[in-house]
Design a protein around this motif. Structure first.
Motif, PDB file in Angstrom:
ATOM      1  N   THR A  91      -7.126   3.604 -12.690  1.00 15.46           N
ATOM      2  CA  THR A  91      -7.646   2.243 -12.887  1.00 15.46           C
ATOM      3  C   THR A  91      -6.935   1.483 -14.001  1.00 15.46           C
ATOM      4  O   THR A  91      -5.833   1.006 -13.817  1.00 15.46           O
ATOM      5  N   SER A  92      -7.545   1.415 -15.173  1.00 12.56           N
ATOM      6  CA  SER A  92      -7.153   0.436 -16.188  1.00 12.56           C
ATOM      7  C   SER A  92      -5.744   0.604 -16.728  1.00 12.56           C
ATOM      8  O   SER A  92      -5.087  -0.380 -17.070  1.00 12.56           O
ATOM      9  N   GLU A  93      -5.257   1.817 -16.850  1.00 13.63           N
ATOM     10  CA  GLU A  93      -3.946   2.021 -17.463  1.00 13.63           C
ATOM     11  C   GLU A  93      -2.798   1.912 -16.460  1.00 13.63           C
ATOM     12  O   GLU A  93      -1.643   2.071 -16.836  1.00 13.63           O
ATOM     13  N   PHE A  94      -3.122   1.610 -15.217  1.00 13.91           N
ATOM     14  CA  PHE A  94      -2.118   1.681 -14.165  1.00 13.91           C
ATOM     15  C   PHE A  94      -1.889   0.342 -13.473  1.00 13.91           C
ATOM     16  O   PHE A  94      -2.808  -0.460 -13.327  1.00 13.91           O
ATOM     17  N   PHE A  95      -0.638   0.149 -13.071  1.00 15.04           N
ATOM     18  CA  PHE A  95      -0.312  -0.934 -12.157  1.00 15.04           C
ATOM     19  C   PHE A  95      -0.332  -0.364 -10.748  1.00 15.04           C
ATOM     20  O   PHE A  95      -0.102   0.831 -10.542  1.00 15.04           O
ATOM     21  N   GLN A  96      -0.568  -1.238  -9.770  1.00 16.63           N
ATOM     22  CA  GLN A  96      -0.524  -0.781  -8.388  1.00 16.63           C
ATOM     23  C   GLN A  96      -0.110  -1.924  -7.470  1.00 16.63           C
ATOM     24  O   GLN A  96      -0.317  -3.101  -7.775  1.00 16.63           O
ATOM     25  N   ARG A  97       0.501  -1.535  -6.356  1.00 17.70           N
ATOM     26  CA  ARG A  97       0.842  -2.495  -5.307  1.00 17.70           C
ATOM     27  C   ARG A  97       0.428  -1.909  -3.965  1.00 17.70           C
ATOM     28  O   ARG A  97       0.627  -0.722  -3.716  1.00 17.70           O
ATOM     29  N   ARG A  98      -0.114  -2.744  -3.138  1.00 16.29           N
ATOM     30  CA  ARG A  98      -0.525  -2.269  -1.822  1.00 16.29           C
ATOM     31  C   ARG A  98       0.701  -2.078  -0.931  1.00 16.29           C
ATOM     32  O   ARG A  98       1.582  -2.936  -0.866  1.00 16.29           O
ATOM     33  N   GLU A 113     -11.154   1.171   7.150  1.00 20.60           N
ATOM     34  CA  GLU A 113      -9.738   1.384   6.905  1.00 20.60           C
ATOM     35  C   GLU A 113      -9.536   1.851   5.465  1.00 20.60           C
ATOM     36  O   GLU A 113     -10.354   1.587   4.583  1.00 20.60           O
ATOM     37  N   ILE A 114      -8.456   2.553   5.242  1.00 21.34           N
ATOM     38  CA  ILE A 114      -8.115   2.943   3.869  1.00 21.34           C
ATOM     39  C   ILE A 114      -6.840   2.217   3.460  1.00 21.34           C
ATOM     40  O   ILE A 114      -5.970   1.927   4.289  1.00 21.34           O
ATOM     41  N   GLN A 115      -6.766   1.920   2.180  1.00 20.94           N
ATOM     42  CA  GLN A 115      -5.603   1.222   1.636  1.00 20.94           C
ATOM     43  C   GLN A 115      -4.722   2.210   0.895  1.00 20.94           C
ATOM     44  O   GLN A 115      -5.200   2.943   0.032  1.00 20.94           O
ATOM     45  N   ILE A 116      -3.454   2.221   1.230  1.00 27.47           N
ATOM     46  CA  ILE A 116      -2.487   3.096   0.581  1.00 27.47           C
ATOM     47  C   ILE A 116      -1.688   2.268  -0.422  1.00 27.47           C
ATOM     48  O   ILE A 116      -1.032   1.285  -0.045  1.00 27.47           O
ATOM     49  N   GLN A 132      11.303   1.138 -12.329  1.00 23.51           N
ATOM     50  CA  GLN A 132      11.344  -0.116 -11.585  1.00 23.51           C
ATOM     51  C   GLN A 132      12.189   0.031 -10.323  1.00 23.51           C
ATOM     52  O   GLN A 132      11.810  -0.436  -9.245  1.00 23.51           O
ATOM     53  N   TRP A 133      13.334   0.676 -10.464  1.00 20.96           N
ATOM     54  CA  TRP A 133      14.242   0.822  -9.322  1.00 20.96           C
ATOM     55  C   TRP A 133      13.596   1.658  -8.222  1.00 20.96           C
ATOM     56  O   TRP A 133      13.630   1.282  -7.039  1.00 20.96           O
ATOM     57  N   LEU A 134      12.992   2.785  -8.591  1.00 25.35           N
ATOM     58  CA  LEU A 134      12.413   3.666  -7.578  1.00 25.35           C
ATOM     59  C   LEU A 134      11.247   2.998  -6.866  1.00 25.35           C
ATOM     60  O   LEU A 134      11.129   3.070  -5.640  1.00 25.35           O
ATOM     61  N   ARG A 135      10.370   2.357  -7.616  1.00 31.94           N
ATOM     62  CA  ARG A 135       9.225   1.750  -6.948  1.00 31.94           C
ATOM     63  C   ARG A 135       9.650   0.569  -6.080  1.00 31.94           C
ATOM     64  O   ARG A 135       8.999   0.282  -5.062  1.00 31.94           O
ATOM     65  N   THR A 136      10.752  -0.092  -6.417  1.00 38.47           N
ATOM     66  CA  THR A 136      11.286  -1.141  -5.545  1.00 38.47           C
ATOM     67  C   THR A 136      11.741  -0.550  -4.216  1.00 38.47           C
ATOM     68  O   THR A 136      11.497  -1.123  -3.150  1.00 38.47           O
ATOM     69  N   GLN A 137      12.389   0.605  -4.281  1.00 34.67           N
ATOM     70  CA  GLN A 137      12.826   1.265  -3.035  1.00 34.67           C
ATOM     71  C   GLN A 137      11.623   1.628  -2.169  1.00 34.67           C
ATOM     72  O   GLN A 137      11.620   1.391  -0.956  1.00 34.67           O
ATOM     73  N   VAL A 138      10.598   2.208  -2.800  1.00 31.41           N
ATOM     74  CA  VAL A 138       9.407   2.611  -2.041  1.00 31.41           C
ATOM     75  C   VAL A 138       8.726   1.397  -1.423  1.00 31.41           C
ATOM     76  O   VAL A 138       8.359   1.401  -0.240  1.00 31.41           O
ATOM     77  N   PHE A 139       8.593   0.342  -2.214  1.00 32.42           N
ATOM     78  CA  PHE A 139       7.918  -0.855  -1.703  1.00 32.42           C
ATOM     79  C   PHE A 139       8.719  -1.504  -0.572  1.00 32.42           C
ATOM     80  O   PHE A 139       8.148  -1.883   0.465  1.00 32.42           O
ATOM     81  N   ASP A 140      10.016  -1.613  -0.737  1.00 34.29           N
ATOM     82  CA  ASP A 140      10.848  -2.238   0.298  1.00 34.29           C
ATOM     83  C   ASP A 140      10.828  -1.441   1.601  1.00 34.29           C
ATOM     84  O   ASP A 140      10.902  -2.004   2.695  1.00 34.29           O
ATOM     85  N   LEU A 141      10.732  -0.129   1.480  1.00 33.95           N
ATOM     86  CA  LEU A 141      10.750   0.726   2.670  1.00 33.95           C
ATOM     87  C   LEU A 141       9.419   0.743   3.411  1.00 33.95           C
ATOM     88  O   LEU A 141       9.381   0.775   4.650  1.00 33.95           O
ATOM     89  N   PHE A 142       8.309   0.696   2.665  1.00 33.73           N
ATOM     90  CA  PHE A 142       7.019   1.031   3.285  1.00 33.73           C
ATOM     91  C   PHE A 142       5.961  -0.067   3.234  1.00 33.73           C
ATOM     92  O   PHE A 142       4.910   0.093   3.860  1.00 33.73           O
ATOM     93  N   SER A 143       6.200  -1.141   2.524  1.00 32.55           N
ATOM     94  CA  SER A 143       5.152  -2.169   2.446  1.00 32.55           C
ATOM     95  C   SER A 143       5.076  -2.931   3.763  1.00 32.55           C
ATOM     96  O   SER A 143       6.072  -3.149   4.440  1.00 32.55           O
ATOM     97  N   GLU A 144       3.858  -3.304   4.095  1.00 29.17           N
ATOM     98  CA  GLU A 144       3.625  -4.062   5.322  1.00 29.17           C
ATOM     99  C   GLU A 144       2.876  -5.347   4.975  1.00 29.17           C
ATOM    100  O   GLU A 144       1.881  -5.297   4.289  1.00 29.17           O
TER     101      GLU A 144
END
Length: 300
Positions: A158-165, A270-273, A288-300
């Motif tokens: 929760t509070s200490e974390f950033f997240q993106r759907r 539904e569940i949110q990933i 930053q670089w790694l999470r950009t790769q993950v987001f670009d590959l899998f975000s919908e």
């Protein structure tokens, strides 16, 4: 003498006096008034109990103690300046970084093949290790940089974390071709009368789906429980067991194992990933670089 008792600005004045040998020259270089530099010198003399600089026809001459301090002070200030000016960067093509990602085994099935394909092209020296988000104290491991990213349904971060759907997904009912339930829709009664295989994955979105079924009084006839998803498609393909799984897992199982799936007869939410990272590493270039790769590959 303790370092916390010494004003760093005084050492900067000391360094300039050492090089310029005049109060006026040090004041001009530092953008200060001459009285301010004289006051700093007076404070330095009290701290070190030494004159440090004495006036002469050739300017302010350092005492033996000042000469002894000259090299370590100059070195320390230069090192600090370099550290402050250093721009941290991440070069994926030349990095040998080992990233650690927290996810479930069903997450590995969905994320890892495509991610590794991208890393092979963009960061050939980078390696990845996965850890179970339920096998460690995930919040602590991420705060210490031992886990770089976490992926999944993780409401405890929760509070200490950033997240993106990344995406949302629904639950379906999966079975082998030719099963008695192999039709466009299935009734709840037929679902309850079938034999089930259940993955007992505590602390995951899938476990919460099982809890919802139980709360709604849906009593399945469970014939098999397994601790992970790795063998689930094989089991369903070769038995009459049916499984409640996420839509994306069912899609992959249909592609590689020829399995069938239909809308679940129970109205499961539904569940949110999401993709998670700790706030300490929000501006870390590698993270930053790694999470950009993950987001670009899998975000919908």
């Amino acid at each position: 003498m303790e370092l916390h008792n010494v004003d760093l600005n005084l050492l900067v004045v000391f360094d300039h006096l050492l090089r310029l040998r005049t109060v006026s020259g040090a004041a001009k270089a530092l953008g200060l008034s001459q009285p301010a530099v004289s006051n700093a010198l007076a404070r330095l003399r009290r701290i070190f109990d030494d004159d440090l600089f004495v006036r002469s026809a050739k300017g302010m001459l350092p005492t033996p103690l000042a000469q002894e301090l000259a090299e370590p002070v100059s070195y320390a200030l230069e090192a600090l300046q370099n550290a402050l000016n250093r721009k941290v960067s991440f070069d994926p093509r030349h990095s040998d970084r080992d990233f650690r990602l927290a996810m479930t085994d069903i997450g590995e099935i969905h994320f890892i093949p495509r991610l590794m394909g991208t890393l092979r092209e963009l960061a050939p020296g980078v390696s990845v290790a996965t850890v179970r988000n339920t096998a460690v104290n995930l919040a602590e491991e991420m705060s210490q940089g031992k886990v770089d990213l976490a992926v999944g349904h993780l409401p405890e971060l929760t509070s200490e974390f950033f997240q993106r759907r990344l995406f949302r997904q629904r639950y379906v009912c999966m079975f082998r071709p030719g099963h008695a339930l192999d039709k466009r829709t299935i009734r709840l009664r037929d679902f309850l009368e079938a034999d089930h295989v259940v993955v007992t994955a505590a602390g995951t979105g899938h476990a919460r789906a099982d809890e919802i079924l139980a709360r709604q009084g849906v009593q399945r006839r469970i014939r098999l429980r397994v601790p992970h998803f790795a063998a689930l498609a094989d089991i369903v393909a070769s038995t009459d067991l049916i499984a409640t799984v996420t839509h994306k897992f069912a899609e992959r199982s249909a592609k590689y194992f020829g399995l069938r799936y239909v809308k679940h007869p129970v109205d499961l939410p539904e569940i949110q990933i999401n993709l998670f990272w700790h706030s300490r590493y929000h501006r870390d270039p590698a993270n930053q670089w790694l999470r950009t790769q993950v987001f670009d590959l899998f975000s919908e």
